[in-house]
Design an enzyme around this catalytic site. Sequence first.
Site, PDB file in Angstrom:
ATOM      1  N   ARG A   1       1.075  -0.552   0.464  1.00  0.00           N
ATOM      2  CA  ARG A   1       0.151  -0.101   0.080  1.00  0.00           C
ATOM      3  C   ARG A   1       0.970   1.025  -0.077  1.00  0.00           C
ATOM      4  O   ARG A   1       0.369   2.134  -0.132  1.00  0.00           O
ATOM      5  CB  ARG A   1      -1.387   0.308   0.871  1.00  0.00           C
ATOM      6  CG  ARG A   1      -2.000   1.269   1.041  1.00  0.00           C
ATOM      7  CD  ARG A   1      -3.828   0.924   1.937  1.00  0.00           C
ATOM      8  NE  ARG A   1      -3.905   2.207   1.994  1.00  0.00           N
ATOM      9  CZ  ARG A   1      -4.566   1.901   2.639  1.00  0.00           C
ATOM     10  NH1 ARG A   1      -5.996   1.292   3.085  1.00  0.00           N
ATOM     11  NH2 ARG A   1      -6.148   2.862   2.079  1.00  0.00           N
TER      12      ARG A   1
ATOM     13  N   ASN B   1       1.547   6.070  -2.275  1.00  0.00           N
ATOM     14  CA  ASN B   1       2.756   7.295  -1.821  1.00  0.00           C
ATOM     15  C   ASN B   1       2.497   7.647  -2.706  1.00  0.00           C
ATOM     16  O   ASN B   1       3.854   9.046  -2.399  1.00  0.00           O
ATOM     17  CB  ASN B   1       3.017   7.478  -0.498  1.00  0.00           C
ATOM     18  CG  ASN B   1       1.712   6.902   0.243  1.00  0.00           C
ATOM     19  OD1 ASN B   1       0.877   7.988   0.595  1.00  0.00           O
ATOM     20  ND2 ASN B   1       2.241   5.834   1.166  1.00  0.00           N
TER      21      ASN B   1
END
Length: 364
Positions: A239, A243
């Site tokens: 995950r 970013n």
Amino acid sequence: MSDVVHVDLGARAYDVHVGRGLLARAGDLIGPHLRLRRVFVLTEDRVAAHHLDAFRAGLGAIEAPALALAPGEGTKGWAGLTQAVEWLLDQRCERGDVVVALGGGVIGDLAGFAAAILRRGVRFVQVPTTLLAQVDSSVGGKTGINTRHGKNLVGAFHQPVLVLADVDLLSTLPARDFRAGYGEVMKYGLLGDAAFFEWLEEHAPNLETDAALGAEAVRRSVAMKADIVRRDETEQGDRALLNLGHTFGHALEAATGYSDRLLHGEGVVIGCALAFDLSARLGLCAQELPGRVRAHLHAMGLPRDLRDIPGDLPDAATLVDLMGQDKKVIDGRLRFILARGIGAAFVTDAVPPDVVRAVLDASA
């Protein structure tokens, strides 16, 4: 018509509806999640003026008291959180009730965090009204607020029970807000789907005027995020790839005081360009790729460098220091999302600070 993307998280699983006319169907879609025929709506002034009446009409007989907060990133702090929570308590919102976040990323993050901490957790529904929120912040359960130390440093993972991404709502967005939200769409292609980035290079200039293309871009972005969240709900691994561009972008947002000088999506796209610059300088990707990314940003009317941000900025050393407050810092080492190519991002903490400063200096 709408598509449904399922976010498979076991007992916390939920559906993301993507399409047109969803606001008019809000009562039918939200109703099955209610114990009482009421919801509590957190929104902001501009969104309320455009969409609150239509949302209430779509709810039908479901009661929907609403609090409209001030617009802008400045609302996503302690004062805004206190205002939201105290209002929900004034309204006697119970643990079995549902809070609705009607707005962009600021409202979604703030309302989700308020729901997470109210009475130790109440359910909430995301009704994102911006492109950025539809493709990113409304999905995945990240909620939180900013502090003087940086962005999103206080928060919780709290998954919604439903997301309604009505692409018709995007027609009311100012052009700058739409383009800034597009940064989060482009990010998905850059980090893990080269074919999607190529599709965007061809079609993205028409997303704002072609609802079918817009819905497809939102659907593909949400599907990609849902798959990543399924594999890594609390950002222990894959995950973190989401970013891409954010380590640089969050520092730039802090440096500009979370103001209209730089919208979140604009910080992300500049951050993506800088991440590819950094990757090329480190010999990780082909030297022509940063130029390809910048060419696409230029075609979309988006900023590409620090020099595109109005007003003065801190020097490179100060920006690197701001990055040190990033949530991705582990054991004092700042992690970057870099790329070996389009669609081939990875996470690393092996980045010499002097090379980061050189990239920032060149961009300024």
